[in-house]
Scaffold this motif. Structure first.
Motif: not given
Lengths: 250, 499
Positions: B18, B21, B81-86, B96-97, B99, B101, B155-156
């Motif tokens: 995790n 951010m 949100g699948a891509c947010t931590d990739k 966060p920008k 991420m 998405v 991952f998308c």
């Protein structure tokens, strides 16, 4: 015929037209916009059949999402699989006589309704609880979930709390299909349920629900890994070749 | 290091699951803007044009009609949100920008405003926005914090590839007069001289002669390094860094030794002395086409039968996936060979056929691991088999060394992390971003160094090699830990045993 029945009938016709035409326009756009280059996410299948299987894995069990995040995957499967079963269950309101498999699916459709709502609520909770997902969620993302939960919840009300005159509802829909209007029961939970469905149908081709046709046209999933074997050329890019070759000939 | 960094080097994380951010963490990061001459060399406006807000929308409309991916990707995102931590830049910076998405949404907001009904009627509801200075600034900053590595697209659930979005955004910015100095200056050099470094023909010949002397001195074998040899069988197209940078040049020596022992008659071209095609970074098909045309012309002029590419990640993506579109048809080359071939495909094939002898004990002083370069892993293939780009480099390494260790599988093959310097970001004005973006790879490396005694990491990309030599010291690793795969081959090859 009550004005309520007429209003809902007209609304359904309009919504169906918007849904179908909207999707046709979008699908045509996706199908006809050229891809200048081969961009499958590698490793990618080397045959057309392989690509069909890749997309099937993507739409049936959300292969990429499974790689990404098991929680989203579980919630998404609960919702989507639930929705499919619920839709299958609802088929009986549109056909007469009811097909055998639709009869079989009836009891599962009920459980699926719970699964669908559970999946939606969990996905919604993620939007509030997980800071990354909260950051990327806009008003329309919450509204879409509200709409879907509203449809599910009002549907469950109709089944378990305020049972409606389902025979009359079926007559109304068969009437719609046959252009022979039949009265719609004037019951609030039913009107709410149907009103939300009409909204969903209209919103569909203008919203992120376009992921449904989109996934089939996504070049990173739908292209074959054969760039070296077969020359891929977009029509608009061909003129660059002509300029190059005429310059070389001079 | 010349001077102490002005930023914090990220700590190795305890909890990989995790990433924290920090809003606005990289709001200050942006590369130097191209000067008017850099822009005009490529046919772009020299500075911000009049009516740029309008022009940006028009260019977006133009691209939407030319590129299916852009259309589908801008419509399809459901914000799951699948891509947010990739993304390695999100992991390393917490902004966060970064991420994927959120990065896409910088462009999607303009798309929605002008090209969707919902965005026209209810912009606030769907995050639709008009182009303004604030948006342009965000674009310039954050579309230059994407290395176009495509990890998010793995991952998308819809395969949305942020690289495509970044390329489109950079193309739009170039067309309104706001380009990136690093990429555009380099492209002008390629158009004028033929390579990214601006190395002219006499210097190239001089360098190659110097390498002949070095190998003769070190190995006692007259291995040739030919330039512009008419009628050679093979045109070698390799990143210009291979001509002198460390560890790149050791890779080039490796290719030459392989050709030597296999009796392959090869040459490089001074006209097309660059494998990399930086036009991909700026998302310009026209520029990519122009750069690729040099390779076609060189192959025609020299009358070669095959084209082989050296170790270079983005170059290999353009070569494998795009070159047939950009510079084909290649019907004048020998149809027995794929066009183009990767040097690893060639070496691998020679090893399989027993045409070269390798003694892996020559590398017994090293324990190797392998960094899959992002654009090779997710943008290309090798060996005409699914996943060949993972198998072939590993087989060549294992034939050249005895001690090989894999890193955490969540960081290799299709899930590999970018080195942090790809996609046109390998410039000193982005050093903070490059160091932070390397974090996930450095964590995986640290793990095998501590637990498996790994001493070196091999890579097959000029950008990876330059980037790691530069950033590894920030994380306490020696800069010479990064090696070329063909450097290992070069050390292990038994010259004089096959001719």
């Amino acid at each position: 015929m009550s004005s309520l029945t007429v209003a809902y009938a007209v609304a359904f016709y309009v919504a169906a037209a918007v849904l179908v035409l909207g999707l046709v326009v979008k699908i045509k756009q996706y199908a006809t916009t050229p891809s200048p280059l081969k961009i499958p996410t590698m490793p990618a299948p080397r045959t057309r059949l392989g690509v069909v299987l890749r997309i099937l894995r993507e739409v049936i069990y959300f292969e990429s999402l499974f790689k990404s995040n098991k929680w989203i995957w579980i919630c998404a499967v609960l919702f989507h699989a639930g929705l499919w079963l619920v839709l299958a269950r609802h088929l009986r309101y549109f056909i007469e006589p009811v097909w055998f498999w639709v009869v079989l699916v009836q009891p599962f459709g009920i459980y699926a309704g719970f699964a669908m709502i559970a999946g939606l609520v969990a996905l919604w909770a993620r939007r509030i609880v997980v800071n990354r997902v909260r950051y990327i969620s806009g008003p329309s993302d919450h509204l879409m979930l509200a709409l879907l939960v509203g449809i599910g919840f009002s549907g469950m009300m109709l089944r378990f709390v305020e049972r409606t005159d389902i025979i009359a509802v079926k007559a109304f829909f068969l009437g719609l299909l046959r252009f022979d209007l039949q009265p719609l029961p004037a019951e609030m939970p039913l009107l709410v349920h149907l009103g939300l469905v009409i909204t969903l149908m209209i919103v569909f081709p203008f919203s992120k629900l376009l992921h449904v046709p989109g996934v089939f046209f996504s070049p990173s999933r739908a292209q074959v890994d054969d760039a070296r074997e077969k020359r891929h050329l977009a029509p608009w890019a061909a003129k660059l070749d002509a300029e190059r070759d005429s310059a070389a000939a001079e | 290091m010349a001077k102490a960094p002005t930023f914090d080097i990220p700590a190795f994380r305890e909890d990989l699951a995790n990433p924290a951010m920090v809003e606005g963490a990289m709001d200050h990061s942006q590369p130097f803007v191209a000067k008017p001459e850099h822009q005009e060399d490529l046919g772009f406006p020299g500075e911000l044009v009049e009516n740029w807000e309008q022009k940006a929308v028009e260019k977006l409309g133009d691209l939407l009609g030319k590129n299916k991916a852009l259309r589908v990707y801008l419509d399809s995102c459901v914000k799951c949100g699948a891509c947010t931590d990739k993304c390695h830049y999100y992991i390393g910076t917490g902004d966060p920008k970064n991420m994927p998405v959120a990065r896409q949404d910088l462009l999607r907001s303009l798309y929605r405003r002008h090209f969707t009904l919902a965005g026209k009627i209810a912009p606030g509801l769907v995050g639709a926005r008009d182009m303004d200075k604030e948006m342009l600034d965000d674009w310039y900053k954050y579309f230059h914090q994407c290395s176009q590595c495509r990890r998010c697209s793995v991952f998308c659930p819809y395969g949305i590839d942020t690289a495509e979005i970044s390329m489109a955004a950079r193309d739009i910015m170039d067309h309104i007069g706001v380009g990136q100095k690093y990429s555009n200056e380099i492209l002008a050099k390629v158009h004028k001289i033929g390579n990214n470094l601006g190395l002219p023909k006499p210097a190239l010949i001089d360098t190659m002669e110097g390498l002949e002397e070095d190998v003769l001195e070190d190995d006692g074998v007259a291995v040739r390094f030919p330039v512009d040899v008419q009628g050679a069988d093979v045109l070698l197209v390799t990143p210009s860094a291979d001509f002198f940078a460390e560890p790149h040049v050791d890779g080039l020596i490796g290719y030459a030794k392989v050709f030597h022992q296999a009796g392959i008659n090869w040459t490089v071209s001074s006209y097309a002395s660059e494998a990399a095609n930086f036009a991909m970074f700026i998302g310009s098909y026209e520029q990519m086409h122009k750069v690729a045309a040099r390779i076609r012309q060189a192959a025609l002029d020299l009358g070669v039968k095959r084209v082989i590419f050296g170790e270079c990640g983005h170059a290999w993506r353009v070569a494998y996936s795009f070159l047939n579109s950009l510079a084909g048809p290649w019907d004048f080359l020998d149809p027995k060979y794929p066009v183009p071939q990767h040097i690893l495909e060639v070496t691998h094939d020679l090893i399989q056929r027993g045409a070269i002898n390798l003694d892996p004990s020559a590398n017994d002083d090293m324990t190797l691991t392998f960094h899959d370069s992002c654009n090779v892993a997710r943008g290309s293939g090798m060996g005409n088999m699914e996943g060949g780009q993972f198998i072939i480099p590993r087989e060549v390494i294992k034939a050249s060394v005895n001690k090989f260790v894999e890193m955490d599988p969540a960081t290799t093959c299709e899930k590999t992390f970018c080195c942090g310097g790809g996609g046109g970001l390998l410039t000193d004005d982005l050093m903070e971003l490059r160091v932070k973006g390397a974090l996930p790879r450095m964590e995986a490396l640290k793990d095998v160094v501590d637990n498996n005694g790994v001493t070196h990491m091999a890579a097959i990309c000029a950008i990876c090699k330059s980037q790691f030599s530069k950033v590894m010291p920030y994380y306490g690793f020696p800069m010479d830990m990064i090696v070329s795969v063909h450097q290992l081959v070069s050390d292990a090859i038994q010259l004089g045993t096959k001719e």
